[in-house]
Design a protein around this motif. Structure first.
Motif, PDB file in Angstrom:
ATOM      1  N   GLU A  64      -0.701  21.953   5.087  1.00  0.00           N
ATOM      2  CA  GLU A  64      -0.850  22.292   3.800  1.00  0.00           C
ATOM      3  C   GLU A  64      -2.022  21.787   3.048  1.00  0.00           C
ATOM      4  N   LYS A  65      -3.031  22.288   3.006  1.00  0.00           N
ATOM      5  CA  LYS A  65      -4.223  21.531   2.571  1.00  0.00           C
ATOM      6  C   LYS A  65      -4.130  21.556   0.911  1.00  0.00           C
ATOM      7  N   GLY A  66      -4.290  20.439   0.518  1.00  0.00           N
ATOM      8  CA  GLY A  66      -4.370  19.963  -0.773  1.00  0.00           C
ATOM      9  C   GLY A  66      -3.319  19.936  -1.565  1.00  0.00           C
ATOM     10  N   ARG A  67      -2.015  20.359  -1.099  1.00  0.00           N
ATOM     11  CA  ARG A  67      -0.837  20.664  -1.703  1.00  0.00           C
ATOM     12  C   ARG A  67       0.099  19.389  -2.351  1.00  0.00           C
ATOM     13  N   ARG A  68       0.137  18.233  -1.399  1.00  0.00           N
ATOM     14  CA  ARG A  68       0.748  17.250  -1.746  1.00  0.00           C
ATOM     15  C   ARG A  68      -0.082  15.847  -1.914  1.00  0.00           C
ATOM     16  N   LYS A  69       0.335  14.974  -2.405  1.00  0.00           N
ATOM     17  CA  LYS A  69      -0.185  13.652  -2.255  1.00  0.00           C
ATOM     18  C   LYS A  69       0.807  12.535  -2.034  1.00  0.00           C
ATOM     19  N   TYR A  70       0.634  12.099  -0.887  1.00  0.00           N
ATOM     20  CA  TYR A  70       1.310  10.948  -0.235  1.00  0.00           C
ATOM     21  C   TYR A  70       1.085   9.648  -0.772  1.00  0.00           C
ATOM     22  N   TRP A  71       1.898   8.823  -1.140  1.00  0.00           N
ATOM     23  CA  TRP A  71       1.492   7.430  -1.669  1.00  0.00           C
ATOM     24  C   TRP A  71       2.021   6.409  -0.396  1.00  0.00           C
ATOM     25  N   GLY A 161      -0.164   1.710 -14.800  1.00  0.00           N
ATOM     26  CA  GLY A 161       0.573   2.961 -14.216  1.00  0.00           C
ATOM     27  C   GLY A 161       2.009   3.351 -15.016  1.00  0.00           C
ATOM     28  N   LYS A 162       2.629   4.294 -14.725  1.00  0.00           N
ATOM     29  CA  LYS A 162       3.830   4.710 -15.013  1.00  0.00           C
ATOM     30  C   LYS A 162       4.642   3.580 -14.866  1.00  0.00           C
ATOM     31  N   PRO A 163       5.917   3.091 -15.326  1.00  0.00           N
ATOM     32  CA  PRO A 163       6.842   2.146 -14.922  1.00  0.00           C
ATOM     33  C   PRO A 163       7.463   2.946 -13.844  1.00  0.00           C
ATOM     34  N   GLN A 164       7.706   1.869 -12.938  1.00  0.00           N
ATOM     35  CA  GLN A 164       8.618   2.190 -11.522  1.00  0.00           C
ATOM     36  C   GLN A 164       7.767   3.016 -10.699  1.00  0.00           C
ATOM     37  N   ALA A 165       6.486   3.404 -10.846  1.00  0.00           N
ATOM     38  CA  ALA A 165       5.612   4.046 -10.022  1.00  0.00           C
ATOM     39  C   ALA A 165       4.658   3.173  -9.062  1.00  0.00           C
ATOM     40  N   GLY A 166       5.002   3.099  -7.854  1.00  0.00           N
ATOM     41  CA  GLY A 166       4.074   2.303  -6.976  1.00  0.00           C
ATOM     42  C   GLY A 166       4.530   0.850  -6.951  1.00  0.00           C
ATOM     43  N   SER A 168       4.804  -3.041  -7.948  1.00  0.00           N
ATOM     44  CA  SER A 168       4.860  -3.997  -9.149  1.00  0.00           C
ATOM     45  C   SER A 168       3.378  -4.613  -9.521  1.00  0.00           C
ATOM     46  N   ASP A 169       3.260  -5.411 -10.462  1.00  0.00           N
ATOM     47  CA  ASP A 169       1.673  -6.064 -10.492  1.00  0.00           C
ATOM     48  C   ASP A 169       1.850  -7.087  -9.623  1.00  0.00           C
ATOM     49  N   GLY A 170       2.762  -7.989  -9.310  1.00  0.00           N
ATOM     50  CA  GLY A 170       2.761  -8.938  -8.539  1.00  0.00           C
ATOM     51  C   GLY A 170       2.582  -8.552  -7.131  1.00  0.00           C
ATOM     52  N   GLN A 171       2.967  -7.447  -6.699  1.00  0.00           N
ATOM     53  CA  GLN A 171       2.768  -7.035  -5.391  1.00  0.00           C
ATOM     54  C   GLN A 171       1.349  -6.300  -5.022  1.00  0.00           C
ATOM     55  N   GLN A 172       0.565  -5.817  -6.060  1.00  0.00           N
ATOM     56  CA  GLN A 172      -0.365  -5.201  -6.045  1.00  0.00           C
ATOM     57  C   GLN A 172      -1.622  -5.915  -5.516  1.00  0.00           C
ATOM     58  N   ALA A 173      -2.449  -5.389  -4.668  1.00  0.00           N
ATOM     59  CA  ALA A 173      -3.810  -6.141  -4.215  1.00  0.00           C
ATOM     60  C   ALA A 173      -4.678  -6.932  -5.207  1.00  0.00           C
ATOM     61  N   GLY A 174      -5.069  -8.125  -5.022  1.00  0.00           N
ATOM     62  CA  GLY A 174      -6.028  -8.418  -5.708  1.00  0.00           C
ATOM     63  C   GLY A 174      -7.478  -8.423  -5.167  1.00  0.00           C
ATOM     64  N   PHE A 175      -8.112  -7.366  -5.377  1.00  0.00           N
ATOM     65  CA  PHE A 175      -9.611  -7.392  -4.736  1.00  0.00           C
ATOM     66  C   PHE A 175     -10.586  -8.451  -5.055  1.00  0.00           C
ATOM     67  N   PRO A 176     -11.506  -8.679  -4.244  1.00  0.00           N
ATOM     68  CA  PRO A 176     -12.651  -9.454  -4.831  1.00  0.00           C
ATOM     69  C   PRO A 176     -13.481  -8.523  -5.812  1.00  0.00           C
ATOM     70  N   LYS A 177     -14.394  -9.375  -6.297  1.00  0.00           N
ATOM     71  CA  LYS A 177     -15.075  -8.686  -7.514  1.00  0.00           C
ATOM     72  C   LYS A 177     -15.982  -7.639  -6.982  1.00  0.00           C
TER      73      LYS A 177
END
Length: 255
Positions: A64-71, A161-166, A168-177
């Motif tokens: 299904e080319k380009g039809r869906r985006k999975y997180w 991002g939108k609330p409850q999407a993905g 939480s702030d504390g769980q997201q990656a902290g990438f190096p600069k």
């Protein structure tokens, strides 16, 4: 539009797919019995193994080319592959309100080879299965095709991002600069370099591109023939067949 010849391999290695049944579900028979789906990426010539959680408990259908985006997101990054294996074990506890709660062990459901590619102005995650020899119902239900190509992009943890999407702030990656600068203020960036995925909490999107890698990109992945004795899931991850049922991997059947 990028041509087939405009392809650069950024990373390649082994890929494994697993699913874990829901709590107290000892005889799973379909997607409704799945608690989580996992994807393990083990880059060749690099001392790192990544455990990622795939959203919606299945892969997007590559046809299904380009039809869906999975997180999805990277849940664990380890140097020792056996640490990933330990995460797939079963667990049991008792609670005052719910009594016995049994978390079944994860089941391997696919093994193969993968590459992360630069294709013109975007990046791809492509794979080809080595096991099972013939896909069955469990692979069909989880959308694990014989081979697949997905456009992959990485989410900017500083974009909000939108609330409850993905995560939480504390769980997201902290990438190096150096990696954070790759976003250049955008919400998403290509998975280039693939080291984005070396950080726990890295969120990504998979967009189906094709179920024929050679036709789409002009690339042969050359999966090898594997058996119970040679399978990398046992050699590298040291998976215990007494703990983790392997029928889905070899017979394509739910277990």
């Amino acid at each position: 539009m990028a041509s087939k010849g405009d392809v650069q391999t950024l990373e390649k290695g082994s890929i494994y797919f697993f699913y874990r049944p829901k709590v107290n579900e000892e005889e799973p028979s379909g997607l409704g019995d799945v608690e989580r789906m996992y994807m393990v990426l083990s880059p060749g010539r690099r001392d790192v193994v990544r455990l990622a959680v795939v959203g919606r408990k299945k892969l997007p259908d590559p046809s299904e080319k380009g039809r869906r985006k999975y997180w999805g997101f990277v849940d664990m990054v380890r140097k020792d592959p056996t640490a990933i294996r330990d995460e797939f074990g079963s667990d049991e506890n008792r609670t005052k309100t719910r009594g016995r709660q049994y978390l079944p062990a994860a089941r391997p459901v696919g093994e193969g080879v993968y590459r992360i590619l630069r294709h013109g102005d975007h990046t791809h995650l492509v794979y080809a299965l080595e096991l099972p020899d013939k896909t069955g119902k469990v692979q069909k239900d989880l959308n694990i095709a014989r081979e697949a190509s997905y456009i992959i992009s990485v989410k900017n943890p500083e974009s909000g991002g939108k609330p409850q999407a993905g995560l939480s702030d504390g769980q997201q990656a902290g990438f190096p600069k150096k990696l954070q600068e790759e976003f250049r203020g955008r919400k998403f960036a290509d998975a280039d370099p693939p080291e984005f995925l070396d950080h726990e909490g890295c969120e990504f999107l998979l967009i189906p591109a094709s179920d024929d890698v050679k036709e789409e990109l002009g690339l042969e992945l050359n999966p090898e023939h594997e058996t119970r004795h040679s399978a990398d899931v046992f050699q590298e991850l040291r998976l215990d067949v007494d703990e983790n049922p392997v029928r889905p991997l070899f017979e394509g059947k739910w277990d």
